[in-house]
Design an enzyme around this catalytic site. Structure first.
Site, PDB file in Angstrom:
ATOM      1  N   CYS A  24      -6.326 -24.584  12.962  1.00  0.00           N
ATOM      2  CA  CYS A  24      -6.526 -24.662  11.407  1.00  0.00           C
ATOM      3  C   CYS A  24      -6.487 -26.089  10.977  1.00  0.00           C
ATOM      4  O   CYS A  24      -5.830 -27.118  11.765  1.00  0.00           O
ATOM      5  CB  CYS A  24      -5.555 -24.002  10.731  1.00  0.00           C
ATOM      6  N   GLY A  50     -11.086 -26.382  13.138  1.00  0.00           N
ATOM      7  CA  GLY A  50     -11.308 -24.916  12.788  1.00  0.00           C
ATOM      8  C   GLY A  50     -12.724 -24.544  12.312  1.00  0.00           C
ATOM      9  O   GLY A  50     -12.908 -24.988  11.401  1.00  0.00           O
ATOM     10  N   ASN A 128      -1.466 -24.438   8.354  1.00  0.00           N
ATOM     11  CA  ASN A 128      -1.812 -24.787   9.660  1.00  0.00           C
ATOM     12  C   ASN A 128      -0.524 -24.579  10.583  1.00  0.00           C
ATOM     13  O   ASN A 128       0.585 -25.186  10.291  1.00  0.00           O
ATOM     14  CB  ASN A 128      -2.154 -26.091   9.814  1.00  0.00           C
ATOM     15  N   GLY A 129      -0.755 -23.686  11.763  1.00  0.00           N
ATOM     16  CA  GLY A 129       0.364 -23.493  12.556  1.00  0.00           C
ATOM     17  C   GLY A 129       0.452 -22.022  12.853  1.00  0.00           C
ATOM     18  O   GLY A 129      -0.647 -21.325  12.714  1.00  0.00           O
ATOM     19  N   TYR A 269      -5.980 -33.954  22.713  1.00  0.00           N
ATOM     20  CA  TYR A 269      -7.245 -33.480  22.353  1.00  0.00           C
ATOM     21  C   TYR A 269      -7.673 -32.918  20.744  1.00  0.00           C
ATOM     22  O   TYR A 269      -8.638 -33.113  20.327  1.00  0.00           O
ATOM     23  CB  TYR A 269      -7.426 -32.078  23.238  1.00  0.00           C
TER      24      TYR A 269
END
Lengths: 492, 492, 492, 492
Positions: A24, A50, A128-129, A269
């Protein structure tokens, strides 16, 4: 309950499975007119976090809360004036997502932000998570009368808020987040307030920016501040909550004092190379990893080639440190998207060839160092090796800009099960043999820590980062997973 | 919170506003494989009860609950094999809808059936009717932590179920429905049970059918039994609940004993002419209305013409009773749909001409009786009169197959506000003058009761039907409306 | 060369095959601004003449010729302001079509109007009818260097025009049409001229209307004049060409003198009941057919029911003449479209049930006369008989408002091959037995002629109409068909 | 005549205008089953040569010629099994295109391959290049009765073929091509033959490959051979025609002997870096340009950054020759497509920011060399300079991997008019000032010739390449342009 129609239309390509995927990105803006337009641009800059779907909620005094949730890229949906006109107002938040834990397929109801109407007014939340106790919470909430609309772990937050006895939205959010476990960077909004929260360890990123005279921005990464011309102010701290209204920012620590353990893979990354984390350029960190790698794992060769595109900065670093010339030996087809609709058999079997091609005349007869960011299943590495050898390379040496990925991430990253992770099944030498290359070397965990600026490497008694995917040391207990039978690393 | 994108793409045509609209049709099947296919066909036959959107939920042991909700006609969505394949199983329910009270626009989340995951398993609910205390219930439920996903009154039922302490789905439904006020015919399903309920007055219809050896069907009307070849068994009684499982039907009376007051307008307009209500053919009832009308309001004329298509059966009856020849003086364009997407100015202004054309050579020089089912705003009646006079008719006599519609319906029918109802503003003579015709006569309320089989007409002390739209006598208190300022008829 | 993608998305429903289908409607307007908008409305009124696709070409001084061709209904395409804005100008023509002879599937290039750029400027042509020597012409034109873009016979006209040595468009059209054989009603346009032509026999209709002060209209039927408020002026004569420019009409006879033989089936079925042909109301003609039928083929019965909707006027006539009550015993689902996209197996097998339902309580125990317009394959008649008997009718009597259809039409109507025509294979009694009804009677050819106003019936030495589908007497030699092996009726 | 609907839906982004654009790519396969699938993959690899639309024609004995033409990327259209199934057979050709000279907008009829039905059978033709006498030919052909269907210059070829008196397709192609002037690489097909032709100067590329045992391939570039696993055989010679059937290749020289003048810009920008031209790797050539540039225009600096992505190889060469470190100072958003549908005002104004972002912490305080492939209008260069300076660079030095682009290309490349070309209006110093950088240097024409392997540079008496865009020396007279008023460079 799934809406299965959407399932058929998206076909994730095989070689896409061979990367870990951030799940996300979140973005929010307050204090500027047409806020949703800025959110759309921010989400476009965060698309790498995402790619499957996106959503925006905006609030306007005249029309109230409005929202749009769409499958597909931000640029294909949230650039149209006909849609954006329906999202007026000077406060808005948005979310891009890869996929949600547990879902059978792509469902429009799973696309965030989630929205709840409370007695004191509506509130939208983007997360997000990943919550590590979401299954248990969901069972409990259903028992207590909650009707879930999605298969997303994040929906628990809204239902916990609905059951809070607090009078203010922000207090309800804090109440709710004290009940959850896991990793979360939250951007939320009420009619007038933009709210940001990071979990106590600050596993996922969240930064604050300033836009124009009165506007504020919350974003997963700094690159999304750049696209709208916002100025970077600071990172939200681990365990911090900010409430922004009328140009004022109120900061609090709803979870008490904590020390952060940021996800080290964001450096390797996930984050975009033009973002800054902890005051460091992500690009520079990746180049530094290449430098460390050249020191740790030197080799005699004629060319250093990146595996496009994520291996490029480390390959530059490797080339600079080793003195072996850098070259683009593999060309990436820039028209390659992520999915196909009902593809032909042939397309399904093409794999990496649809995306990558080797520059034969460059490679022929050469000893080639290939630099990639990580090895997950290893399937793509094998195919690339085949392409390079077919092109006539004399020898192939893989250099990997991260340690062996041996453990799944439960904090918001899409990882295969442990038995699919090559490094969980094999030693480095076995991996080399399986991939079929002349040498295969990963950077050491200490080397990685040095590259991200920890001169002394990893502090094993109190690690500075979350590196569970490499070390198997999980800073937050993955309760739901343990219940499902996941076995943690035995204490040594 | 609305999803505004859908709003733009649907443009209800002006002359569509000049009919009352049934808001929903419900249909359910259990005990036959590919149940969703039968539901799709049933909904197609019930399309006249709700043309805006439709939804189906099915359950299958292997894949659980699956659902699809779509804007548009059943035939454009639920006939595709690619969609229907995603709805396997031998139990399924469905819903077609016109629109929901209170919604700002068309929202996919408002399309029923609604679904709730409870601790004892999932349950889907489809509702025809309208709850008269939904606003109050919603406020209360939000206060108690419910997160509403739609603007539909019907969603209250799911949240009330979620808060019930009963262990069985059917008991929770009964619990929930005891809290609501209003009109409801409910079709619900669990993994194995098909459940049907009608409110104590049985305002909206619901019938039971048998399909094949082991299958059972619940449907708003009998015409939808015909299309799938199901056999009509009986009507569900006012205040009755049936639970169908493994070929057995269990009947109960969760609301205690009650006497029904079925909606008399179902006979006049809402139901399809090939349906049967209370053992009577709807077509025959409508023809009988025409016969009554010819007796109550005779006129010298050359032709009896129906206003297509709903006025046809009454026109036939009027012609047969009066001896005046029946003729199709107005032709309906069969390619006319209900909505346009971003229409040109000209299309927007065409009105009834896009749909109807007068057969000039037939009408010229004739005294014409026009038979229509009802007059709501009266705007269409005026336009039709213009067309008939333009074609050279000598005189025009309107005969209306229902009494003056002077009061809004709050039980699941989309009615304009009272001040928009022509009959609420004018006497019959004023209406005649406003429409601009030589004569305008409505059937009397007693005449209508006679036509539906009550030989003695209306029992004013204890009316046999709900006729609130004509009489202003509301059998269920419209609480939400009273709160919003609606004034009921003063007691006489 | 076909574009096969479109083939899959259209699935003509089985019972649709059981009617003859008019292949086209044409419409043109000159001398009024936004001409294309009027053409769109005209085509909407002519949709029954071609439901598969439509096209409009308009000319505007500033932007030249613009066009749009679309599959689907006029109302779904040519009502959008975004499309109509691209078709400015005060001259425009349009075309709706069912399908073209010879095409493998639906191809956008086959949609008319066709357009040709000539040295003296562009010209667009729309054609209703069918050319009987198109195959031979096409071969010749290809030999001479023409590149065909469609599989349509009508494209020959454009290529013949391109090879004409005349200097004016109208002269080139006349030149081209002198080379073709068959039936044609043509509407064409240049930058400033609207041109109409009918073949020497005037097989297909074409009428002239006046619109506003300076505008003129050409249309297949008068019902399309009504929708735009145009005034009917006159029919274009068989063999006449009109050239309309600046409010002036120039008439000529490019093919010399001729006597018309109008298609009698336009009266029976193709034209809309609210159109007028030869000064007669089509509705009235159809009612008169019912009257004739009641005289020719009386029967004792309880009810006269139309097969919806095309049998209705004849059924009214039959009822009026016979005194047997008229009733709507079969209800048509008004939400039924013509095609399905990838339908489920079940939908594919539903046939007529998706569209029609019998009013059981009305039919039960009754002797029923069913009036239909025609019998082609007879498959639908059988299914309807089954439905009527299932509903409990005591006896079923079919009365057909046209003579037996025993020969294919080659003049612009989609007819099955002769061996598929029930009446080509069986006697009336065999047909009755095959359909399975108590009696089956067709109107006689003389009866039909009387109903259309020829008091003395058919003049066999010099028939007043084209009735080849009934009589096998083809007024224009079907050359291409003869070459393909079609055998004409032996001279008696 | 245009089909204007498509015009609105494509909005070329401003900064896309600042590159020259190859207009087409061609690809054909014979002798392998499902040939169209291979063509689809080949076109995907050639997508950079034409991103607007694509088409494929295939031939199969059973179903004849089939075709599909689509707007959008190959990967979004020609990967679907439902479409590809409609293109069976063992011979197929395809085309991707950017846009056609002269068209008002995007029209489906302009998408190649074009098809003509001739008396000896059908033939499809795909053309890369541009005919310089197309306007004159079109006028002549229309005069002689040709009906043009597109606005494409390439359609002339089909019409010229249709008028040839030759009996064989290949002879007709040769006949037609002897009448045209300009640049062309043609791939054509009949039922059994795959045909390739290059114009006498061989301006555009065309290569031959071998696929499996019996298959042959023609392609614009070698990178498209790689994707399908075909083996490179040789380039088709300038002025050569090959006819491939049943595994045999017949070569001829329909235009007599000629010396080639290949487009030098294919080396600089158009071709993919992993293609080979004239035995040289395009990537290596571009790197060599960077090396030459570093020698010709050295500068003291801290970093060499490519303008993504086309400047990268030259930047690597510049870095290697100069010793200044190479760095990715500008990040490209990989989710950026080429067009937007009805974009918001804001999106319209975002320009290069939507696509590129500067890595601030890397650039800050540095002297930066930016390497780009070319400067057309210069507008993007200015914006990039702004971004770099905003990020805090100390100085900015542009190095351009091609000479000043001062003349439009009329041989199949989309170039702005001369007055829009920066280099046609300004000296190098004026350009430097206008762009606003510390230095701006282009490689010399001789330097470019050296980099492509001509050790002695350009042979001015007989140039080895077509370099008209730099030199103004047009090897083929641009007749149509001269007629429209284009002024060629005065002879010196």
């Amino acid at each position: 309950m799934s809406c299965p129609a959407a399932q058929k239309t998206h076909f994730a390509h095989p070689f896409d499975d061979d990367k870990l995927k951030e799940e996300c990105g979140v973005f929010g803006v307050v204090g500027i007119s047409d806020a949703a337009n800025f959110v759309a641009l921010g989400l476009h800059a965060l698309q790498h976090r995402g790619q499957e779907a996106g959503g925006i909620v905006a609030h306007d005094a005249a029309t109230g809360f409005n929202s749009a949730h769409r499958f597909g890229y931000v640029r294909d949906n949230f650039t149209k004036s006909s849609l954006m006109e329906t999202l007026p107002g000077d406060i808005a938040i948005g979310h891009v997502r890869y996929s949600t834990a547990g879902s059978k397929g792509a469902v429009i109801r799973d696309i965030q932000p989630f929205f709840g109407e409370f007695s004191m007014g509506g509130c939208a939340v983007a997360h997000n998570g990943n919550l590590t106790n979401a299954d248990a919470l969901r069972r409990e909430l259903i028992e207590r009368g909650a009707i879930f609309q999605s298969s997303s772990d994040s929906e628990c937050i809204i239902h916990l808020m609905a059951r809070s006895i607090q009078r203010k939205h922000a207090d309800r959010i804090a109440d709710a987040l004290r009940r959850v476990e896991g990793a979360f960077s939250i951007v939320a909004m009420t009619r007038t307030k933009l709210i940001g929260v990071r979990d106590p360890l600050g596993v996922r990123p969240l930064v604050l920016g300033k836009l124009g005279e009165h506007g504020y921005v919350l974003s997963s990464e700094t690159c999304a501040l750049d696209i709208i011309g916002a100025e970077f102010v600071r990172e939200i701290d681990p365990g911090e909550m900010v409430v922004i209204q009328d140009g004022h920012i109120e900061s609090s620590r709803p979870f008490g004092p904590s020390t952060g353990r940021f996800c080290i893979f964001e450096h390797v990354y996930f984050s975009r190379p033009d973002s800054m984390i902890g005051g460091r350029s992500v690009y520079e960190t990746r180049r530094a990893i290449g430098v460390e790698l050249a020191r740790e794992a030197p080799v005699e060769a004629d060319l250093v080639c990146p595996v496009p595109d994520s291996g490029t900065p480390a390959a530059i670093g490797y080339s600079q440190e080793s003195g072996i010339p850098f070259a683009l030996g593999i060309t990436r087809n820039q028209y390659m998207g992520r999915t196909f609709i009902e593809p032909t058999e042939q397309i399904r079997n093409m794999g990496v060839r649809l995306k990558l091609n080797v520059n034969k005349s460059l490679i022929r007869g050469k000893r080639v160092v290939l630099v990639d960011d990580s090895v997950v299943r290893g399937t793509t590495s094998r195919k690339i090796k085949d392409m390079i050898l077919d092109a006539g390379a004399k020898s192939v040496h893989f250099r990997i800009a991260s340690p062996p990925t041996a453990w799944p991430c439960f904090y918001g990253v899409d990882t295969p099960n442990r038995d699919k992770l090559l490094a969980a099944q094999m030693t480095e030498e076995e991996m080399r043999e399986w991939v079929g290359v002349d040498s295969l070397k990963f950077i050491s965990l200490d080397g990685l820590y040095r590259a991200v600026g920890e001169a002394k490497g990893r502090d094993n008694s109190c690690p500075q980062y979350c590196d569970a995917c490499f070390s198997g040391e999980y800073p937050i207990t993955p309760s739901d997973q343990l219940e499902k039978g996941f076995e943690m690393k035995a204490a040594e």
